[in-house]
Design a protein around this motif. Sequence first.
Motif, PDB file in Angstrom:
ATOM      1  N   SER A 269     -82.503  64.020   5.466  1.00 20.96           N
ATOM      2  CA  SER A 269     -81.459  64.075   6.483  1.00 20.96           C
ATOM      3  C   SER A 269     -80.137  63.564   5.930  1.00 20.96           C
ATOM      4  N   ILE A 270     -79.622  64.277   4.957  1.00 25.13           N
ATOM      5  CA  ILE A 270     -78.316  63.925   4.390  1.00 25.13           C
ATOM      6  C   ILE A 270     -77.271  64.806   5.057  1.00 25.13           C
TER       7      ILE A 270
ATOM      8  N   ASN B  58     -83.166  59.278   5.361  1.00 29.73           N
ATOM      9  CA  ASN B  58     -81.959  59.134   4.542  1.00 29.73           C
ATOM     10  C   ASN B  58     -81.850  57.779   3.854  1.00 29.73           C
TER      11      ASN B  58
ATOM     12  N   SER C 230     -77.199  62.262  -1.844  1.00 28.47           N
ATOM     13  CA  SER C 230     -78.519  61.669  -2.075  1.00 28.47           C
ATOM     14  C   SER C 230     -78.435  60.601  -3.150  1.00 28.47           C
TER      15      SER C 230
END
Lengths: 207, 321
Positions: free
Chosen positions: A10-11, A39, A64
């Motif tokens: 979930s970036i 994340n 990330s």
Amino acid sequence: MSNLNIGVLSIQGDVHENILAVKKSLQKLGYSGTVCSINHEYQLSNLDGLIIPGGESTTIAKLSMKRYLFKTLYDKINNGMPVFGICAGLILLSKHVNDKNIGKTNQIHMDLLDVEVERNYFGRQQYSFESDVEIILHNPTKIKGIFIRAPSIKKAGKNVQILSKLNDSIIAVRQNNILATSFHPELTHDIKLYEYFLSMLKKINSK
Amino acid sequence: MISLSGDIENAKGICQKKINSNDVTYGTSTLKRGFAHMLKNGVVMDVTSVEQAHIAEDAGAVAVMVLDKLPSDVRKIGGVARTASIKIINEIMDTVTIPVMAKCRIGHVYEARVLEKANVDMVDESEVLTPANENHHIWKWDFTTPFVNGCRSLSEALRRIEEGSSMIRTKGEPGTGNIVEAVRHINKVNYDLSMLKSIKNYGDESILIKLARDFQISYDILKKTAQLGRLPVVNFAAGGISTPADAGYLMSLGCDGIFVGSGIFKSSDAKERANAIVLAATFWDDINKVYEAQNLVDEKESMLGIDIQELELKMQDRGKN
């Protein structure tokens, strides 16, 4: 393996739709499990499987790194954690990445999936398209492919199983614990690919 | 799964082709709205040159928006603001791999056609440029390329979606370095949505029909939006964002992502600021990351803002019907 713990990276990108699709598939298959958005590096430790959703691959890769997720992700996947890469996710997992227009770019990628990927292969947004595609899941089946500025796989290594082709382009592959598509199953009602991923994940985790 | 409320299935922008034996369809709502979905939790940056586009891409922007002049310069210089030079748009498309958007004037069908021909990924029918048609927005269903439009309320957003817009952003007040209007607009959209939901729960359809009349939209899209409980398309914040904390705050109000106009390239620390705003927008729910981002920029380098009371030109009033 009773309760599956599935993560969606979930970036950036289409996270929510993937979470919904996994929930729906768990329910349909009668598996007990949870889906969460990931994340933070520490969230990776208990995962049974991960989805890397569509979005902008350059953005997802760069951000990330800011959370030190990249290296840990690499190690986990390299050690056999099942992963499903969609569009940008496919690009991030691949060994070789080029851009159709620009050629070599400094795109960061994980070097795990033995394929050569060409970004934006089908053209810019105007040439994004829908098409029925034949795909070999447990059996050959037909699904709706949503291709958005999609990449194409130009070459696949010998350990890579080709699940689907559209004309000359390879659009879905599997290499052991890695499943990847250049199109977006989360944008349709059809959850066959998620069901396939979950059964693959269950098999790998029960080993 | 993607919401298709308000979708027109036989729109002119949809085209079909046969490639070998495969039927291929372009320009559907799924494809257009789906494109906007891929931008979620990201930052779209206004740029006027190849160099700026590079800075944006390196910072992790999900797309760039090409303009002739940044909104604050449009404000300063005055005159008529039009779409950017095709030459610069092409140069930028040839150097970055991320999507490239461009702005056209409100209602200017031919500027939009030209941008579609240039092959930009999305067209912003924008109040930053001087409106070309005061009565009609572009009928965006005629295009294969998706559009983004600005809004100040739910009714404005749904009018644009009914015209075929695939993505919504707040109008805010562009080029001011002041987020007060963007905050007002997202709050208004949220307030309208909660009102809509409670009307739906109340169960009196006549109120919903009257509301559709007030909103100047069809009953159908209003009802579907009420069922959905949110806009049927992705909704970004825009207008006045100039610091990482600005970006984080607007994300926390429920925006799906951020447009930054003058905020980055009108500051004196563009590169650091571009990085910092992306960081804050992505990890907005982690105050440590927003702190880290805010620490990357210096307030002395921020663009000089304008108080809304002192404005001579309110761009947000353009194209409100």
